[in-house]
Scaffold this motif. Sequence first.
Motif, PDB file in Angstrom:
ATOM      1  N   ALA A 125       0.928  -1.293   0.103  1.00  0.00           N
ATOM      2  CA  ALA A 125      -0.438  -0.128   0.131  1.00  0.00           C
ATOM      3  C   ALA A 125       0.860   1.840  -0.392  1.00  0.00           C
ATOM      4  CB  ALA A 125      -0.857   0.050   1.239  1.00  0.00           C
ATOM      5  N   ASN A 126       2.073   0.999  -0.195  1.00  0.00           N
ATOM      6  CA  ASN A 126       3.354   2.333   0.300  1.00  0.00           C
ATOM      7  C   ASN A 126       4.523   2.234  -0.838  1.00  0.00           C
ATOM      8  OD1 ASN A 126       1.453   4.278   2.690  1.00  0.00           O
ATOM      9  ND2 ASN A 126       1.744   1.868   3.327  1.00  0.00           N
ATOM     10  N   LEU A 127       4.201   2.098  -1.981  1.00  0.00           N
ATOM     11  CA  LEU A 127       5.079   2.014  -2.897  1.00  0.00           C
ATOM     12  C   LEU A 127       5.837   3.056  -3.192  1.00  0.00           C
ATOM     13  CD1 LEU A 127       3.761  -0.681  -5.565  1.00  0.00           C
ATOM     14  CD2 LEU A 127       5.338  -1.555  -3.165  1.00  0.00           C
ATOM     15  N   GLU A 128       4.620   4.100  -3.528  1.00  0.00           N
ATOM     16  CA  GLU A 128       4.790   5.292  -3.957  1.00  0.00           C
ATOM     17  C   GLU A 128       6.005   6.207  -3.069  1.00  0.00           C
ATOM     18  OE1 GLU A 128       3.014   9.584  -5.829  1.00  0.00           O
ATOM     19  OE2 GLU A 128       2.066   7.769  -5.188  1.00  0.00           O
ATOM     20  N   GLU A 129       5.928   5.682  -1.466  1.00  0.00           N
ATOM     21  CA  GLU A 129       6.153   6.514  -1.203  1.00  0.00           C
ATOM     22  C   GLU A 129       6.538   5.264   0.828  1.00  0.00           C
ATOM     23  OE1 GLU A 129       4.996   9.857   0.858  1.00  0.00           O
ATOM     24  OE2 GLU A 129       4.690  11.203  -0.621  1.00  0.00           O
ATOM     25  N   PRO A 130       8.055   4.253  -0.130  1.00  0.00           N
ATOM     26  CA  PRO A 130       7.643   3.420   0.433  1.00  0.00           C
ATOM     27  C   PRO A 130       8.518   3.968   2.077  1.00  0.00           C
ATOM     28  CG  PRO A 130       9.303   3.548  -0.901  1.00  0.00           C
ATOM     29  CD  PRO A 130       9.053   5.120  -1.425  1.00  0.00           C
ATOM     30  N   LEU A 131       7.481   3.056   3.410  1.00  0.00           N
ATOM     31  CA  LEU A 131       8.098   3.351   4.712  1.00  0.00           C
ATOM     32  C   LEU A 131       9.500   2.537   4.756  1.00  0.00           C
ATOM     33  CD1 LEU A 131       4.505   1.584   5.151  1.00  0.00           C
ATOM     34  CD2 LEU A 131       5.406   4.270   5.240  1.00  0.00           C
ATOM     35  N   GLU A 132      10.204   3.344   6.067  1.00  0.00           N
ATOM     36  CA  GLU A 132      11.088   3.003   6.712  1.00  0.00           C
ATOM     37  C   GLU A 132      10.559   1.543   7.564  1.00  0.00           C
ATOM     38  OE1 GLU A 132      14.667   4.144   6.124  1.00  0.00           O
ATOM     39  OE2 GLU A 132      13.902   4.941   5.050  1.00  0.00           O
ATOM     40  N   LEU A 133      11.833   0.720   7.708  1.00  0.00           N
ATOM     41  CA  LEU A 133      11.702   0.063   8.861  1.00  0.00           C
ATOM     42  C   LEU A 133      10.917  -0.341   9.761  1.00  0.00           C
ATOM     43  CD1 LEU A 133      11.701  -3.247   8.360  1.00  0.00           C
ATOM     44  CD2 LEU A 133      14.143  -3.300   9.382  1.00  0.00           C
ATOM     45  N   GLU A 134      11.393   1.085  10.992  1.00  0.00           N
ATOM     46  CA  GLU A 134      11.058   1.618  12.090  1.00  0.00           C
ATOM     47  C   GLU A 134       9.536   1.772  12.021  1.00  0.00           C
ATOM     48  OE1 GLU A 134      14.202   2.277  10.502  1.00  0.00           O
ATOM     49  OE2 GLU A 134      15.291   1.225  11.625  1.00  0.00           O
ATOM     50  N   GLN A 135       9.099   1.962  10.371  1.00  0.00           N
ATOM     51  CA  GLN A 135       7.719   2.530  10.673  1.00  0.00           C
ATOM     52  C   GLN A 135       6.814   1.412   9.823  1.00  0.00           C
ATOM     53  OE1 GLN A 135       8.871   5.598   7.091  1.00  0.00           O
ATOM     54  NE2 GLN A 135       7.692   7.101   8.124  1.00  0.00           N
ATOM     55  N   LEU A 136       7.267   0.680   9.632  1.00  0.00           N
ATOM     56  CA  LEU A 136       6.389  -0.476   9.473  1.00  0.00           C
ATOM     57  C   LEU A 136       6.629  -1.427  10.827  1.00  0.00           C
ATOM     58  CD1 LEU A 136       8.079  -2.114   5.948  1.00  0.00           C
ATOM     59  CD2 LEU A 136       5.716  -1.032   6.433  1.00  0.00           C
ATOM     60  N   ALA A 137       7.313  -0.922  11.395  1.00  0.00           N
ATOM     61  CA  ALA A 137       7.524  -2.243  12.932  1.00  0.00           C
ATOM     62  C   ALA A 137       6.304  -1.443  13.623  1.00  0.00           C
ATOM     63  CB  ALA A 137       9.042  -2.014  13.274  1.00  0.00           C
ATOM     64  N   VAL A 138       6.514   0.171  13.013  1.00  0.00           N
ATOM     65  CA  VAL A 138       5.481   0.243  14.176  1.00  0.00           C
ATOM     66  C   VAL A 138       3.614   0.061  14.274  1.00  0.00           C
ATOM     67  CG1 VAL A 138       4.438   2.713  15.412  1.00  0.00           C
ATOM     68  CG2 VAL A 138       6.730   2.181  15.224  1.00  0.00           C
ATOM     69  N   TYR A 139       3.749   0.585  12.500  1.00  0.00           N
ATOM     70  CA  TYR A 139       2.688   0.609  12.238  1.00  0.00           C
ATOM     71  C   TYR A 139       1.899  -1.743  12.067  1.00  0.00           C
ATOM     72  CZ  TYR A 139       3.370   4.679  10.304  1.00  0.00           C
ATOM     73  OH  TYR A 139       3.251   6.102   9.851  1.00  0.00           O
TER      74      TYR A 139
END
Length: 337
Positions: A245-259
Amino acid sequence: MTQRREFSGGMKGKNLRYLDEKRGEPSAHTRAGFLLIEHFSLPAFTQALDTIVTANLLRAKLFSSCTFGLQDGEVTSDLGLVIRPDARLEMLALKDLDLLVICGGYRTELKASEELIDILRTAAEQGITLAGLWNGAWFLGTAGLLDGYRCAIHPEHRPALAEMSKIAQVTSEAFVVDRDRLTASSPTGAFHMALEWIRGLHDNALIEGIEDILSFEESRYRRIKPAKNICVSAPLREVVKLMDANLEEPLELEQLAVYAGRSRRQIERLFQEQLGTTPQRYYLELRITEARRLLQHTELSQVEVLVACGFVSPSHFSKCYSSYFGYRPSKETRLVK
């Protein structure tokens, strides 16, 4: 020369569907003919034909197709569009066919000439696979070619076929593939019928590739949702969905972990154990796979594609693309019609 990188984990099989890998043995060429009867269902016909055409887009020259009429001249579809078939259906045409599809429609008259019955019976004797769309199964039934077979037909004509072909098993299914008889009762059924026929001739990679192209999702561009096609645990699936769902603005690994409500270490372990790769590499492969899909199947420019897939510069995009596919994105084949 840069060494080609191989896709990892759940992305490997997906990209093999699109890569034009050289095979040891050339694929057999299969020939399909479509008999267009007056008031035939144009949507059902095009669904079946589009499936075959799409297979050729993925692997060139697997199939060829032609159209026939019962007489010389034009045939009118159920939508009022007029089509001029390639030829009149005659005995001589059977020698060039592996599949013959009878295309009927809601207002197609249930009337078969002796000549058509003879042609259908001869086709069966010659081992040609026979198919019927909408009420096309009725014509196979009246020729006695559905005895002992399961079949599908539009609900409007189900009683008529059941009465005439008492030995046939007339179902309420959208499509049925029973040995060398293929039948579909609707346009959607025609798509799945054609797909199952191709599945019997080729590998699952081709089938999944066709599905990816023809099964459009809600978005303007996305053909598939990769998360549906990998067998992983629920926690990892959630992370992959976030990436998707976030290809245009890739999330950082830390953000993925939080979400995802997981620690960075937990996410890294999940990717390594279940997909054999790192989160960062999987994310890159997800984006580069979508980039290739957009280049092939939309009219977006290369710059629009790289932005849509989260690449920071043309040079970085070109380098990543070349490392996986062996050529620059500017060399990608456009498959849009």
